[in-house]
Design a protein around this motif. Structure first.
Motif, PDB file in Angstrom:
ATOM      1  N   VAL A 122      46.817  -8.171  43.977  1.00 34.96           N
ATOM      2  CA  VAL A 122      45.392  -7.872  44.154  1.00 34.96           C
ATOM      3  C   VAL A 122      44.558  -9.118  43.881  1.00 34.96           C
ATOM      4  O   VAL A 122      43.603  -9.427  44.602  1.00 34.96           O
ATOM      5  N   ALA A 123      44.904  -9.848  42.845  1.00 32.14           N
ATOM      6  CA  ALA A 123      44.169 -11.062  42.493  1.00 32.14           C
ATOM      7  C   ALA A 123      44.279 -12.098  43.603  1.00 32.14           C
ATOM      8  O   ALA A 123      43.298 -12.787  43.929  1.00 32.14           O
ATOM      9  N   ALA A 162      57.256 -11.575  42.984  1.00 28.50           N
ATOM     10  CA  ALA A 162      55.819 -11.619  42.715  1.00 28.50           C
ATOM     11  C   ALA A 162      55.152 -10.286  43.035  1.00 28.50           C
ATOM     12  O   ALA A 162      54.221  -9.850  42.341  1.00 28.50           O
ATOM     13  N   LEU A 163      55.634  -9.633  44.092  1.00 27.79           N
ATOM     14  CA  LEU A 163      55.028  -8.361  44.495  1.00 27.79           C
ATOM     15  C   LEU A 163      55.299  -7.242  43.503  1.00 27.79           C
ATOM     16  O   LEU A 163      54.663  -6.187  43.564  1.00 27.79           O
ATOM     17  N   GLN A 164      56.233  -7.455  42.611  1.00 22.56           N
ATOM     18  CA  GLN A 164      56.493  -6.448  41.583  1.00 22.56           C
ATOM     19  C   GLN A 164      55.353  -6.379  40.574  1.00 22.56           C
ATOM     20  O   GLN A 164      55.298  -5.479  39.747  1.00 22.56           O
ATOM     21  N   SER A 165      54.442  -7.369  40.675  1.00 24.53           N
ATOM     22  CA  SER A 165      53.253  -7.359  39.823  1.00 24.53           C
ATOM     23  C   SER A 165      52.043  -7.025  40.685  1.00 24.53           C
ATOM     24  O   SER A 165      51.461  -7.901  41.323  1.00 24.53           O
ATOM     25  N   ALA A 223      40.086 -13.892  49.964  1.00 22.01           N
ATOM     26  CA  ALA A 223      38.848 -13.377  50.541  1.00 22.01           C
ATOM     27  C   ALA A 223      37.671 -14.257  50.135  1.00 22.01           C
ATOM     28  O   ALA A 223      36.773 -14.549  50.944  1.00 22.01           O
ATOM     29  N   ALA A 224      37.652 -14.717  48.882  1.00 22.79           N
ATOM     30  CA  ALA A 224      36.578 -15.587  48.410  1.00 22.79           C
ATOM     31  C   ALA A 224      36.616 -16.938  49.107  1.00 22.79           C
ATOM     32  O   ALA A 224      35.580 -17.492  49.495  1.00 22.79           O
TER      33      ALA A 224
END
Length: 256
Positions: free
Chosen positions: A207-208, A199-202, A214-215
């Motif tokens: 960021v999303a 997943a971190l490769q994206s 945070a929201a």
């Protein structure tokens, strides 16, 4: 594959598989060995995942006809059993019991020589070995999720773990449960680790996800989560995270 607790995987006779000959049960003089076929299947799984392991692909890798492989492994389930035990042979078994007996008739093993309390660090070492092993063979956590019968290499590594657990005073069933719990923890963690790394490769996805959390933390409906997310972070390298989780598991084991 059958569920845990059932006596072996459907269609797999453990006596025939592990105690019988590895020569084909019918046909002419063998042109291949079970070892070579299993190694080819492992190489295929390492490179492309379990889904790529078919009798046809394995046969092509060893230069055989697909039908000829069924003499060595009648189905993919049996082949998977062979693959799991094959790669387990890479794990060291240095702490396996010697089987010697002293003058008092008691059995002595490497496990007996561990100072009381040392067994936890030894067990953690075993878990770190398992993690590295599963990362080398990313298909292994999924393979271990199904029931499989322990072959000779698996039994040798189990013997090491049981020797480590000897000072605990746990009965036999509890020792087996601890080892099963440890292996399941490592397999689950590695599966999550592999998925997370993918997943971190994206970068956009990462960021999303950060914006989303945070929201959520700011919406006022999740105060506990907001407090957790606001706390100082801990080292998040894969090794550090695994070690923290592992310490909580093993340090909390009850041996009473």
């Amino acid at each position: 594959m059958s569920r845990a607790g059932e006596a072996g995987a459907p269609g797999v006779d453990p006596e025939q598989l592990w105690l019988g000959s590895d020569k084909p049960r019918r046909g002419r003089k063998p042109a291949y060995s079970r070892e070579a076929i299993t190694a080819a299947a492992v190489a295929l799984a390492d490179a492309e995942g379990l889904e790529a392991v078919t009798m046809r692909r394995v046969a092509a890798a060893v230069g055989a006809g697909a039908m000829s492989l069924y003499s060595y492994a009648p189905d993919k389930e049996t082949l998977l059993e062979l693959m799991v035990d094959h790669v387990t042979g890479e794990l060291p078994t240095a702490n396996a019991p010697t089987g010697d007996r002293g003058s008092d008739g008691d059995r002595h093993s490497d496990g007996d020589r561990h100072a009381d309390g040392d067994w936890r660090s030894e067990l953690k070492s075993i878990a770190h070995l398992q993690r590295a092993h599963m990362l080398r063979h990313p298909w292994l956590p999924a393979a271990l999720a199904g029931r499989h019968t322990p072959g000779p290499n698996t039994l040798a590594f189990l013997e090491r773990a049981l020797a480590v657990l000897r000072p605990t005073g746990l009965d036999g069933a509890a020792k087996l449960e601890v080892f099963a719990q440890l292996t399941a923890f490592v397999a689950g963690h590695v599966a999550h680790e592999i998925a997370g790394a993918a997943a971190l490769q994206s970068p956009d996805r990462a960021v999303a996800e950060a914006r989303y959390l945070a929201a959520v933390a700011a919406d006022g409906r999740h105060p506990e989560l907001a407090e957790v997310l606001a706390a100082p972070g801990r080292p998040r390298t894969p090794e550090a995270t695994f070690t923290r989780f592992l310490n909580r598991l093993i340090d909390g084991l009850d041996t009473d």
